[in-house]
Design a protein around this motif. Structure first.
Motif, short mmCIF file in Angstrom:
data_model
loop_
_atom_site.label_atom_id
_atom_site.label_comp_id
_atom_site.label_asym_id
_atom_site.label_seq_id
_atom_site.Cartn_x
_atom_site.Cartn_y
_atom_site.Cartn_z
N TRP A 46 -9.83 -1.39 -2.47
CA TRP A 46 -8.47 -1.39 -3.00
C TRP A 46 -7.52 -2.04 -1.99
O TRP A 46 -6.70 -2.88 -2.33
CB TRP A 46 -8.03 0.05 -3.33
CG TRP A 46 -6.70 0.18 -4.00
CD1 TRP A 46 -6.41 -0.07 -5.31
CD2 TRP A 46 -5.48 0.60 -3.39
NE1 TRP A 46 -5.08 0.17 -5.55
CE2 TRP A 46 -4.48 0.59 -4.39
CE3 TRP A 46 -5.13 0.99 -2.11
CZ2 TRP A 46 -3.16 0.94 -4.15
CZ3 TRP A 46 -3.81 1.35 -1.86
CH2 TRP A 46 -2.85 1.32 -2.87
N VAL B 152 0.85 -1.20 0.00
CA VAL B 152 0.00 0.00 0.00
C VAL B 152 0.88 1.24 0.00
O VAL B 152 0.65 2.18 -0.77
CB VAL B 152 -0.96 -0.01 1.22
CG1 VAL B 152 -1.59 1.36 1.43
CG2 VAL B 152 -2.03 -1.07 1.04
N ILE C 80 0.64 3.52 -3.25
CA ILE C 80 -0.42 4.49 -3.01
C ILE C 80 -0.54 5.50 -4.15
O ILE C 80 -1.64 5.99 -4.42
CB ILE C 80 -0.22 5.21 -1.64
CG1 ILE C 80 -1.50 5.93 -1.22
CG2 ILE C 80 0.96 6.16 -1.68
CD1 ILE C 80 -2.58 5.05 -0.70
N PHE D 275 -11.47 3.50 -1.00
CA PHE D 275 -10.16 2.96 -0.61
C PHE D 275 -10.25 1.52 -0.09
O PHE D 275 -9.38 0.69 -0.36
CB PHE D 275 -9.54 3.85 0.47
CG PHE D 275 -8.21 3.35 0.96
CD1 PHE D 275 -7.06 3.54 0.20
CD2 PHE D 275 -8.10 2.66 2.16
CE1 PHE D 275 -5.84 3.06 0.63
CE2 PHE D 275 -6.88 2.18 2.60
CZ PHE D 275 -5.75 2.39 1.83
N TYR E 277 -3.18 4.46 -6.58
CA TYR E 277 -4.57 4.41 -6.12
C TYR E 277 -5.36 5.56 -6.75
O TYR E 277 -4.93 6.70 -6.72
CB TYR E 277 -4.62 4.48 -4.59
CG TYR E 277 -5.99 4.76 -4.05
CD1 TYR E 277 -7.00 3.80 -4.18
CD2 TYR E 277 -6.30 5.96 -3.45
CE1 TYR E 277 -8.27 4.05 -3.71
CE2 TYR E 277 -7.57 6.23 -2.96
CZ TYR E 277 -8.55 5.27 -3.11
OH TYR E 277 -9.80 5.53 -2.64
#
Length: 177
Positions: free
Chosen positions: A69, A53, A57, A66, A60
């Motif tokens: 994901w 993550v 990020i 969120f 994203y």
């Protein structure tokens, strides 16, 4: 996770990432333990998830939620660890005392449920954990598992049916569900 915090993380704000970690860690461990049934593996999966993550990020898309994901990354990490596991121990190599000790202890409802869950296929177990342990919606599950909502519903239906059948067969021959 709010968009403001995500933007801060994208800019390298460590406090914002810590907030994300604090918000998601317990749920991630719970989901990971439910799917992997091993604390060490679950911890590894969660740790790797947070690393992925943090590193990813910037990829994203802020316009999407969120949570799916994050769980997609966690689910992929759990799948990776399951695929790396060594084959199960040959049943003939397990000492007879291991069976006897377990057979004499009464099983709790949670132990019975855990055993039944372990017997399900990985995709069925994943669906049940995401729905009933983590509380994801079918739409969120669709995003996490990268399948249609109809496929999510079908998988949940099949998983519940198989779990019910497994519980009936393992619970001393009595119908408990």
């Amino acid at each position: 996770m709010d968009k403001k915090t995500i933007k801060k993380i994208k800019k390298g704000d460590r406090k914002a990432f810590r907030a994300l970690y604090d918000e998601y860690y317990q749920a991630a461990m719970r989901a990971s333990m439910s799917m992997l049934k091993n604390e060490s593996d679950a911890s590894d999966a969660v740790q790797e998830t947070f690393i992925r993550v943090y590193k990813g990020i910037h990829t994203y898309n802020d316009s999407k939620p969120f949570k799916p994901w994050f769980y997609r990354i966690l689910t992929n990490e759990v799948r990776r660890l399951i695929s790396k596991r060594k084959p199960e121990t040959d049943i003939d190599q397990v000492p007879q005392s291991a069976y006897e000790d377990k057979a004499t202890q009464p099983a709790t409802d949670n132990e019975i449920l855990d055993e039944a869950m372990e017997k399900l296929k990985e995709d069925h177990r994943e669906a049940l954990v995401l729905k009933y342990v983590e509380g994801l919606t079918e739409k969120e599950m669709s995003s996490v598992l990268e399948i249609s909502i109809g496929a999510v519903k079908s998988r949940l239906f099949q998983a519940r049916k198989l779990l019910r059948e497994e519980l009936r067969g393992d619970y001393h021959g009595q119908e408990q569900v």
